[in-house]
Design an enzyme around this catalytic site. Structure first.
Site, mmCIF file in Angstrom:
data_model
loop_
_atom_site.group_PDB
_atom_site.id
_atom_site.type_symbol
_atom_site.label_atom_id
_atom_site.label_comp_id
_atom_site.label_asym_id
_atom_site.label_seq_id
_atom_site.Cartn_x
_atom_site.Cartn_y
_atom_site.Cartn_z
ATOM 1 N N GLY A 191 13.405 -12.907 -3.136
ATOM 2 C CA GLY A 191 13.495 -12.459 -4.510
ATOM 3 C C GLY A 191 13.634 -13.631 -5.470
ATOM 4 O O GLY A 191 13.956 -14.751 -5.066
ATOM 5 N N CYS A 192 13.386 -13.369 -6.736
ATOM 6 C CA CYS A 192 13.364 -14.446 -7.719
ATOM 7 C C CYS A 192 14.768 -14.992 -7.977
ATOM 8 O O CYS A 192 15.006 -16.192 -7.832
ATOM 9 C CB CYS A 192 12.703 -13.976 -9.004
#
Lengths: 325, 325, 325, 325
Positions: free
Chosen positions: A135-136
């Site tokens: 995920g970012c």
């Protein structure tokens, strides 16, 4: 063109799909074979992604083509697992999944996923056929904490992060209405962001006894691209020791840049880099990290993983010109 | 409080409704009696307009109260006419309509509307019980052209204008998605903007023979509030003559400011002013005008009209602190 | 006009000077007698503050006029003290200082300063002739912590705050270059911000034994006005207890709004309000606060203090229409 | 690496110098030999351009190295001519000048310059050793008008254009102060922009009798990169004829994209493309054009010219991923 990597993209109409296309059409070792999108089938890619007009005449398709080497799944959370269950993909085809479906060790029959953070798992990624792309926020936070975990020095973390509007995806919603978001700041998912799970998992991989909380407050920023995180940790190590720790950890990792200068977000926007800066005051170290949420936080890291999986130089096609200004 | 103007607002949950509320709760001569909104009835105003929390505890209602002096219609285009037809309003109650339903001379039985541009029709507004409040672009363009029309000097106009996202209203749509609109510029309704009709009507009121086209290109700007227009007209008058023309025309009009300085949009954002600047080169005069689209272009002008209709000083409650920065 | 408060402003050409002018020219109980600025003497105010064109024709002066009731010092840090030492001001004239020169208990012969945070020191301000107006970050952080300190519940604080560019003042500098700051985020003065001193002083006023660190990371935001802070504190009190604590503490304080809704920055921009929101997860409470740095963080609070010092209703002239959008 | 083009950059610390560096370090056929900057000599490039940290360790130099094939002059206006006069450059070395010093046919002994707009002068550029790179507004306006001039159909033009802050360069100035420019719009150099000369020169190259004015109003936009122009011209040709005219003119020009869709600025930001859209209403055609002012308007076009001068495929190294969002 014969020995280029043949690539298919599933879910090519969204943000991460679009970014993956943008990277792959300029990637010197890739042949983009198909981009799948049910709702856009038959339309040129540039109808969904107008900036691609003049760059490619490729069209979306709704039929899966199997003569590819790797498939990027650019689908919503929950949809990747479903897609792989519903659509038998030949075992010879590699899969890079950008959703969160396989980040916590989930697997499917015949498909074991490696968590695709190259700075943590490069060797495993090279050997893997299935990668769960991080995920970012998870990428930005982990890259700021991994060296401390590696040396068993990680304690309770207090982190605040800010993200651009692309992090909220393509769907129209109140919090991405321009009139609301311009010049605005707000908090969301305070202390409960879903990425904390994958962050904890990675940290324990390096520091198995780590059990302190990661207190993380995400903010919505009034910009489109990028994540900036400041994390505070108590430590008695000196700034010099800490810098060395980080420099050693990231030596040989081309996209993790430990800087002595200041970290500002735009230095990394439109690139695949993570910029890391350290400051120390009293017994607290503050780690600032910055990434582009759609690149190092999604599609860029996915292509970096593809490069590793196929034996290419890690940076091929992902050395990108930053927006700078 | 007995001799304050009693006011009701219809359609109080939208942008112009909200701005009208914000002005009226601080207006020293107004008692805001009710704010009508079917979908929000029973809720405090600050649920729809969170910035009002702490300023007022008034709630939306879905029942019309008739003991008011004036009603502001803050409804969508087409809905004002329908509202007045469906809901009998006592003839003694004045109406200020912010839609475009009555701007071109339309009327209802017993209700003749005056076009509510005070700098053009102040005396008529003072005597009127029904005012059609002008459009935002219409206000900005007209205020840049009226003095020329007054002296029969107006010829073909080439105008480009840019508007903030609030001009597009509250509804979520692709062109107000933050991710799209931030740092972006685009054109829309090129040469066909609906405000051209009311502009032409006003210009002919002053220069009846005017028949040249107003070539107007509207742009979407990457900001929330404000309109900036540059209009080019061929004329043999000198800059000094032109400045005098404009200064004379707007003498005594507190919100139309003819400046010798530069016009920049933020000087007027969050105010009811229209800033007007003139430049001359060869046989072309360029008129720059700037307004806040929600104030001088909507709710501010509506309150200005109310002041005139009820014999108050024109600026009461609409001398506003600009955002400046 | 005879019994209005007569006001002079020293340093009227800067940001806080301009904001103070903007508030006072619309304040119903104030006569703005003079605005002092050596570099602008003789020029109309609107040359330095173009948005004031059409609002006032007052000019800057370089001579001090002494027939005033109160003087606002809108000078740089260090200059207020020097000004008062170099320019004998009659003892009958009140002083409101917006610099940091007197915030920590500093005094001059005959001039004892009260720290001008009305939510902490309202009664003392009412009786005082000299007020040291708080810093912007200091205001936002304190208002988020005071109720905890009041109940002796404050422990170590981890706070991150973000500020608009006006916080950096008027001078051109690299970090306020549009090209750099647009769409950018960066940290500065990590853990060492100068406002920590006045914050600690206030907290100890309520919780004398408080000695834990306030770990504060300020960020530069890509907007012009406003401060948003999230503070994390460990506590075993429930969210309900905490909300009651805050509501009780701020009861009767018109500008401190404890909300059950979400806190977003733009709700307070261009107003004098501080919005306060609480969230609880595990043993951590997170307090979000938002203010306009130039108003509640500077000039608005200064006028609020003036109102208190002169026996006016606290909100007179500082109930402002927010920018909202 | 032996047969790569060897490049030197003069004036590498400014905006166009930085962008040229960013393009050339990723250009597959270029060896960047030196970057000249007197004020930064000895420092790594990333001290002036922090986004380059991790991408290159090259340092600025203040000594000219002559074993290069081509030199890019990224200097201020007036400085290029002076540089070439003061520093004898071997006649075998090609020169690409990004200033305005040689755009109007100026030459130096032994150095005749071709105006480097590939869509107008591609064949001449291929044969030239000296190229004068066009101005940014000049590029955007010309590409919107050339096809009309080619068919002798150009008449008086009314154009409005808006530019990002990078167009104003690196120097701190009032109009690039973030606090002023954010959310602001203003006009400058109304009808007198210096690029009109080179525009007229190009138009007359195709339509020698063209003598009508180009009435051009430039605006300052509240974004950093990009130019958007709308030009109005009277014509009796149909939209279909006009579209064909433009498509034919730009056939085979990879960076000039005539679109049937809408033109929005961000489609081209961070790319070397010019997007062109046509609309017709009555006897008026409106041409919208959009470019990135630092790429197609400066450094990108310079590299495009280098590619042509050295026989490379025109797009080599300048197929760039747009910022999109």
């Amino acid at each position: 063109m014969s020995n280029k990597i043949k690539v298919g993209i599933i879910g090519g109409a969204g943000y991460t799909g679009g970014e993956t296309i943008r990277l792959l059409i300029n990637h010197p070792q890739v042949e983009l074979v198909f981009v799948h999108s049910r709702s856009n089938a038959g339309n040129p890619l540039y109808e969904a992604h107008p900036d691609l007009e003049g760059d490619t005449d490729l069209k979306f398709t709704d039929s899966l083509q199997h003569k590819v080497d790797v498939i990027f799944l650019c689908l919503g959370h929950g949809e990747s697992k479903k897609f792989l269950q519903d659509n038998p993909i030949d075992a010879s085809i590699s899969v890079i999944d950008l959703s969160q479906d396989f980040r916590l060790g989930e697997s499917l029959p015949g498909r074991e996923f490696v968590y695709g953070l190259p700075e943590l798992n490069r060797e495993a990624i090279k050997k893997s056929k299935n990668v769960a792309n991080p995920g970012c926020f998870a990428t930005a936070i982990q890259l700021g904490l991994l060296p401390l975990a590696k040396s068993n020095a990680l304690k309770e973390v207090f982190a605040t992060g800010i993200t651009g509007s692309t992090g909220a995806g393509q769907k129209l919603q109140d919090t991405t209405h321009f009139t609301w978001r311009a010049n605005n700041i707000s908090a969301y998912k305070t202390l409960t962001h879903q990425h904390l799970k994958e962050i904890n998992r990675s940290l324990k991989q390096l520091q198995p006894a780590f059990a302190a909380p990661i207190n993380f407050i995400p903010w919505r920023g009034d910009f489109t691209r990028g994540i900036f995180v400041s994390s505070v940790i108590t430590t008695d190590r000196s700034l010099e020791e800490l810098k060395k720790l980080y420099q050693d950890f990231y030596a040989g990792h081309p996209f993790a840049v430990v800087t002595d200068g200041t970290v500002d977000l735009k230095q990394v926007v439109n690139t695949n880099k993570c910029l890391i800066g350290l400051e120390k005051e009293g017994d607290k170290v503050v780690v600032h990290t910055a990434i582009d949420n759609l690149l190092k936080g999604a599609s860029g890291q996915a292509v970096q993983n593809m490069n590793l999986m196929f034996g290419l130089e890690e940076t091929t096609g992902v050395r990108l010109k930053s927006i700078v200004f």
